[in-house]
Design a protein around this motif. Structure first.
Motif, PDB file in Angstrom:
ATOM      1  N   ARG A 306       6.744  17.038  28.793  1.00  0.00           N
ATOM      2  CA  ARG A 306       6.533  17.525  27.615  1.00  0.00           C
ATOM      3  C   ARG A 306       5.006  18.475  27.173  1.00  0.00           C
ATOM      4  O   ARG A 306       4.994  19.641  26.910  1.00  0.00           O
ATOM      5  CB  ARG A 306       6.369  16.566  26.273  1.00  0.00           C
ATOM      6  N   ASP A 307       4.111  17.775  27.979  1.00  0.00           N
ATOM      7  CA  ASP A 307       2.860  18.745  27.933  1.00  0.00           C
ATOM      8  C   ASP A 307       2.960  20.035  28.748  1.00  0.00           C
ATOM      9  O   ASP A 307       2.224  20.770  28.330  1.00  0.00           O
ATOM     10  CB  ASP A 307       1.673  17.677  28.744  1.00  0.00           C
ATOM     11  N   ASN A 308       3.774  20.029  29.632  1.00  0.00           N
ATOM     12  CA  ASN A 308       3.807  21.162  30.654  1.00  0.00           C
ATOM     13  C   ASN A 308       4.928  22.230  29.957  1.00  0.00           C
ATOM     14  O   ASN A 308       4.803  23.472  30.250  1.00  0.00           O
ATOM     15  CB  ASN A 308       4.229  20.905  32.104  1.00  0.00           C
ATOM     16  N   VAL A 309       5.621  21.825  29.120  1.00  0.00           N
ATOM     17  CA  VAL A 309       6.751  22.611  28.683  1.00  0.00           C
ATOM     18  C   VAL A 309       6.607  23.038  27.284  1.00  0.00           C
ATOM     19  O   VAL A 309       7.083  24.191  26.897  1.00  0.00           O
ATOM     20  CB  VAL A 309       8.284  22.013  28.623  1.00  0.00           C
ATOM     21  N   VAL A 310       6.094  22.171  26.523  1.00  0.00           N
ATOM     22  CA  VAL A 310       5.564  22.792  25.057  1.00  0.00           C
ATOM     23  C   VAL A 310       4.898  24.022  25.125  1.00  0.00           C
ATOM     24  O   VAL A 310       5.521  24.936  24.579  1.00  0.00           O
ATOM     25  CB  VAL A 310       4.988  21.591  24.395  1.00  0.00           C
ATOM     26  N   PRO A 311       3.872  24.236  26.042  1.00  0.00           N
ATOM     27  CA  PRO A 311       3.184  25.444  25.734  1.00  0.00           C
ATOM     28  C   PRO A 311       4.108  26.666  26.121  1.00  0.00           C
ATOM     29  O   PRO A 311       3.755  28.139  25.571  1.00  0.00           O
ATOM     30  CB  PRO A 311       1.968  25.535  26.677  1.00  0.00           C
ATOM     31  N   LEU A 312       5.203  26.600  26.759  1.00  0.00           N
ATOM     32  CA  LEU A 312       5.916  27.781  26.974  1.00  0.00           C
ATOM     33  C   LEU A 312       6.590  28.240  25.906  1.00  0.00           C
ATOM     34  O   LEU A 312       6.764  29.458  25.531  1.00  0.00           O
ATOM     35  CB  LEU A 312       7.027  27.344  28.051  1.00  0.00           C
ATOM     36  N   ALA A 313       7.524  27.427  24.947  1.00  0.00           N
ATOM     37  CA  ALA A 313       8.398  27.708  24.419  1.00  0.00           C
ATOM     38  C   ALA A 313       9.005  26.727  23.094  1.00  0.00           C
ATOM     39  O   ALA A 313       9.778  27.269  22.158  1.00  0.00           O
ATOM     40  CB  ALA A 313       9.772  28.262  25.000  1.00  0.00           C
ATOM     41  N   SER A 352      -3.287  16.052  22.978  1.00  0.00           N
ATOM     42  CA  SER A 352      -2.915  16.821  24.186  1.00  0.00           C
ATOM     43  C   SER A 352      -2.528  18.165  23.877  1.00  0.00           C
ATOM     44  O   SER A 352      -2.787  18.924  24.542  1.00  0.00           O
ATOM     45  CB  SER A 352      -1.675  16.065  24.722  1.00  0.00           C
ATOM     46  N   LEU A 353      -1.881  18.437  22.516  1.00  0.00           N
ATOM     47  CA  LEU A 353      -1.586  19.820  22.504  1.00  0.00           C
ATOM     48  C   LEU A 353      -3.001  20.634  22.131  1.00  0.00           C
ATOM     49  O   LEU A 353      -3.148  21.709  22.486  1.00  0.00           O
ATOM     50  CB  LEU A 353      -0.809  19.889  20.902  1.00  0.00           C
ATOM     51  N   THR A 354      -3.868  19.973  21.462  1.00  0.00           N
ATOM     52  CA  THR A 354      -5.267  20.860  21.143  1.00  0.00           C
ATOM     53  C   THR A 354      -5.808  21.140  22.430  1.00  0.00           C
ATOM     54  O   THR A 354      -6.414  22.184  22.575  1.00  0.00           O
ATOM     55  CB  THR A 354      -5.841  19.888  20.317  1.00  0.00           C
ATOM     56  N   ALA A 355      -5.857  20.155  23.487  1.00  0.00           N
ATOM     57  CA  ALA A 355      -6.401  20.275  24.963  1.00  0.00           C
ATOM     58  C   ALA A 355      -5.521  21.378  25.369  1.00  0.00           C
ATOM     59  O   ALA A 355      -6.289  22.126  26.354  1.00  0.00           O
ATOM     60  CB  ALA A 355      -6.180  19.163  25.544  1.00  0.00           C
ATOM     61  N   ARG A 356      -4.568  21.948  25.278  1.00  0.00           N
ATOM     62  CA  ARG A 356      -3.850  22.933  25.737  1.00  0.00           C
ATOM     63  C   ARG A 356      -3.807  24.082  24.975  1.00  0.00           C
ATOM     64  O   ARG A 356      -3.177  24.929  25.117  1.00  0.00           O
ATOM     65  CB  ARG A 356      -2.264  22.536  26.205  1.00  0.00           C
ATOM     66  N   GLY A 357      -4.572  24.363  24.025  1.00  0.00           N
ATOM     67  CA  GLY A 357      -4.953  25.337  23.201  1.00  0.00           C
ATOM     68  C   GLY A 357      -3.988  25.619  22.133  1.00  0.00           C
ATOM     69  O   GLY A 357      -3.775  26.768  21.354  1.00  0.00           O
ATOM     70  N   LEU A 358      -3.263  24.634  21.838  1.00  0.00           N
ATOM     71  CA  LEU A 358      -2.324  24.740  20.702  1.00  0.00           C
ATOM     72  C   LEU A 358      -2.726  23.939  19.409  1.00  0.00           C
ATOM     73  O   LEU A 358      -3.679  23.248  19.463  1.00  0.00           O
ATOM     74  CB  LEU A 358      -0.795  24.076  21.103  1.00  0.00           C
ATOM     75  N   ASP A 359      -1.866  24.350  18.352  1.00  0.00           N
ATOM     76  CA  ASP A 359      -2.440  24.024  17.059  1.00  0.00           C
ATOM     77  C   ASP A 359      -1.375  22.891  16.477  1.00  0.00           C
ATOM     78  O   ASP A 359      -0.358  23.301  15.680  1.00  0.00           O
ATOM     79  CB  ASP A 359      -2.496  25.190  16.199  1.00  0.00           C
ATOM     80  N   PRO A 360      -1.651  21.522  16.449  1.00  0.00           N
ATOM     81  CA  PRO A 360      -0.642  20.675  16.072  1.00  0.00           C
ATOM     82  C   PRO A 360      -0.685  20.800  14.319  1.00  0.00           C
ATOM     83  O   PRO A 360      -1.711  20.748  13.798  1.00  0.00           O
ATOM     84  CB  PRO A 360      -1.232  19.352  16.193  1.00  0.00           C
TER      85      PRO A 360
END
Ligand code: SF4
Length: 371
Positions: A306-313, A352-360
């Protein structure tokens, strides 16, 4: 002709042949197009596209940022009941399984709501087995009234209902309904569904039509990957989605990609396996061909995946899921529908989302203009 009737006229073997005949040239031309159609989807999920995965991922990610920014919407399933009058060989709730059956009372639902709200969620998915006499419309309407007072977004995953019943659910505050066809292969569908109303393939296939006619705000689709050959099942899911978008254009759509997981009393014989790489290919293909559709990934998948795929799409994620009634206020694994792999807390998933630059984002949408 309804969308379901149109789908019924589409031959499984023809689709499978078209898909497996796609060449590298078909994949390249699909990648170059700015607007992609169903034939492009077939090319992008075909074996010929496996070598193009890095290109697909880059383009899918760009489209996801363009359409959804960095936001990822978080939701949590709330299992209301594990009563079920169907025999599905891949599910822990199947009627012949000797598990303790329960249906939450309104007081018990309130306890679950309290536990869920403490985790931060403002978006909930109400789930039941399929037992229309013991968990039917009266129960749903009472539960929605209770739950809607606490969440800005309420989705449901229950037995297929009539158009009028969906209208009533929408009027009561239901924002989304998810109904998965499981497999679009009729003969395989019959092998997995041995008793109960779910044996009626056509009634289930026409459910999204009834949701569209009822004006449901969002309709969720998917196939249970592995029940049949996964590429062809995904091609049918995408065709279903595409036809529904054209016919019921006022509704929003979401797609999920559940892979079969072990469960109590499991008797399903998988007809295909989807590797991690193939699942990423499928998710990217959806984003490339359906930029505006919401793509959802559940806790069936591992934290690393999930951590690796979520940022893609992916733009929609369940977290901290318990798959049994009462699981948040009184956790146990005794009544689970299936096992989950991502057992992190909601805050750990958000971090984990925040650490990947995403905005939960803890909801799906907000009622800002009095809809
Ligand atoms: S998949 Fe749904 S209908 Fe089938 S046994 Fe499980 S809960 Fe019941």
């Amino acid at each position: 002709m309804t969308v379901a009737e149109e789908l019924s006229r589409t031959d499984w073997d023809d689709v499978r042949l078209a898909l497996y005949s796609k060449s590298a040239a078909d994949v390249m031309s699909a990648l170059q197009r700015s607007v992609r159609h169903w034939q492009d989807f077939l090319a992008l999920i075909s074996p010929a596209a496996e070598g193009f995965l890095p290109d697909m991922a880059v383009k899918a990610q760009a489209l996801t940022r363009q359409r959804f920014g960095h936001t990822v919407s978080l939701f949590v399933p709330l299992y209301l009941s594990n009563l079920c009058a169907n025999e599905c060989t891949y599910c822990g709730f199947t009627m012949s399984n000797k598990i303790k059956r329960t249906k939450l009372t309104m007081a018990e639902i309130s306890e679950e709501v309290y536990a869920i709200k403490k985790m931060g969620f403002d978006s909930v998915l109400l789930v039941t087995g399929e037992h229309e006499t013991k968990a039917g419309m009266d129960y749903f309407l009472e539960a929605i009234e209770l739950v809607k007072a606490h969440f800005s977004h309420v989705a449901m995953e229950v037995q297929p209902l009539s158009t009028d019943e969906y209208r009533a659910l929408a009027a009561a505050g239901t924002d989304s309904v998810l109904v998965y066809q499981e497999t679009y292969h009729r003969a395989h569908y019959a092998e997995y569904h041995l008793r109960g109303k779910k044996q009626d393939f056509d009634w289930r296939l026409a459910t999204p039509d009834r949701l569209g006619e009822a004006g449901m705000n969002k309709i969720g689709l998917g196939a249970l990957l592995g029940l049949s050959e996964w590429r062809t099942d995904s091609a049918f899911t995408a065709l279903h989605l595409s036809l529904l978008q054209q016919r019921y254009w006022k509704s929003r759509y979401s797609v999920a990609f559940p892979r079969i997981k072990p469960c109590a009393g499991d008797r399903a014989t998988q007809k295909s396996q989807v590797s991690d790489k193939q699942l990423i290919q499928l998710i990217c293909a959806y984003r490339l061909c359906f930029p505006e559709v919401e793509l959802s990934l559940s806790t069936r998948e591992s934290p690393a995946f999930r951590d690796n795929v979520v940022p893609l799409a992916i733009n929609q994620l369940s977290a901290a899921s318990q798959t049994q009634p009462g699981g948040y206020s009184a956790p146990t694994t005794a009544l689970e529908q299936f096992s989950t792999e991502d057992t992190r807390s909601a805050s750990a998933v958000a971090n984990s989302l925040t650490a990947r630059g995403l905005d939960p984002v803890w909801t799906d949408w907000l009622n800002a203009f009095g809809r």
